[in-house]
Design a protein around this motif. Structure first.
Motif, PDB file in Angstrom:
ATOM      1  N   GLU A   1      41.126  46.112  42.254  1.00  0.00           N
ATOM      2  CA  GLU A   1      41.185  45.066  41.397  1.00  0.00           C
ATOM      3  C   GLU A   1      42.671  44.342  41.628  1.00  0.00           C
ATOM      4  O   GLU A   1      42.649  43.159  41.482  1.00  0.00           O
TER       5      GLU A   1
ATOM      6  N   LEU B 237      42.295  42.275  44.757  1.00  0.00           N
ATOM      7  CA  LEU B 237      41.455  41.001  44.496  1.00  0.00           C
ATOM      8  C   LEU B 237      42.173  40.048  43.780  1.00  0.00           C
ATOM      9  O   LEU B 237      42.404  38.807  44.047  1.00  0.00           O
ATOM     10  N   SER B 238      43.243  40.530  42.641  1.00  0.00           N
ATOM     11  CA  SER B 238      43.966  39.436  42.119  1.00  0.00           C
ATOM     12  C   SER B 238      45.016  38.895  42.786  1.00  0.00           C
ATOM     13  O   SER B 238      45.168  37.751  42.951  1.00  0.00           O
TER      14      SER B 238
ATOM     15  N   GLU C  70      43.219  36.335  45.009  1.00  0.00           N
ATOM     16  CA  GLU C  70      42.905  35.041  44.236  1.00  0.00           C
ATOM     17  C   GLU C  70      44.091  34.276  43.958  1.00  0.00           C
ATOM     18  O   GLU C  70      44.277  33.018  44.086  1.00  0.00           O
ATOM     19  N   GLN C  71      45.204  34.941  43.732  1.00  0.00           N
ATOM     20  CA  GLN C  71      46.537  33.978  43.740  1.00  0.00           C
ATOM     21  C   GLN C  71      46.832  33.422  45.075  1.00  0.00           C
ATOM     22  O   GLN C  71      47.252  32.274  44.900  1.00  0.00           O
TER      23      GLN C  71
ATOM     24  N   THR D 247      44.730  32.403  47.131  1.00  0.00           N
ATOM     25  CA  THR D 247      43.687  31.336  47.479  1.00  0.00           C
ATOM     26  C   THR D 247      44.198  30.081  46.583  1.00  0.00           C
ATOM     27  O   THR D 247      44.096  28.891  46.995  1.00  0.00           O
ATOM     28  N   ILE D 248      44.783  30.319  45.358  1.00  0.00           N
ATOM     29  CA  ILE D 248      45.008  29.235  44.427  1.00  0.00           C
ATOM     30  C   ILE D 248      46.296  28.565  45.024  1.00  0.00           C
ATOM     31  O   ILE D 248      46.225  27.241  45.043  1.00  0.00           O
TER      32      ILE D 248
END
Length: 82
Positions: free
Chosen positions: A40, A43-44, A47-48, A50-51
């Motif tokens: 997790e 993944l976080s 995601e950061q 990617t943003i």
């Protein structure tokens, strides 16, 4: 076997089966908990990243679209197609 007995046995089987499934689920979470937490976190972070990457790309696209030269090229391109 009467209908009432059959219904009782079905209910008992469902209740016991549900309890067993809950116990198995808790055991799996306890056993794999650290692995799941690490995944997790990864993944976080992804995601950061990617943003951030998408925000940079949007800024570049905004610069291109708001550039006066871009609008001129677009107008010339439209004239060539006519």
């Amino acid at each position: 076997m009467s209908g009432t007995t059959l219904v009782f046995l079905i209910v008992v089987t469902v209740v016991i089966g549900g309890g067993i499934l809950r116990l198995i689920d808790k055991r799996m979470k306890y056993k794999d908990g650290p692995k799941i937490e690490a995944l997790e976190r990864q993944l976080s972070l992804l995601e950061q990243d990617t943003i951030v990457s998408l925000k940079k790309r949007i800024q570049v696209l905004e610069k291109i679209v708001t550039d006066e030269g871009y609008e001129l090229r677009r107008t010339i391109s439209k004239l060539d197609q006519s």
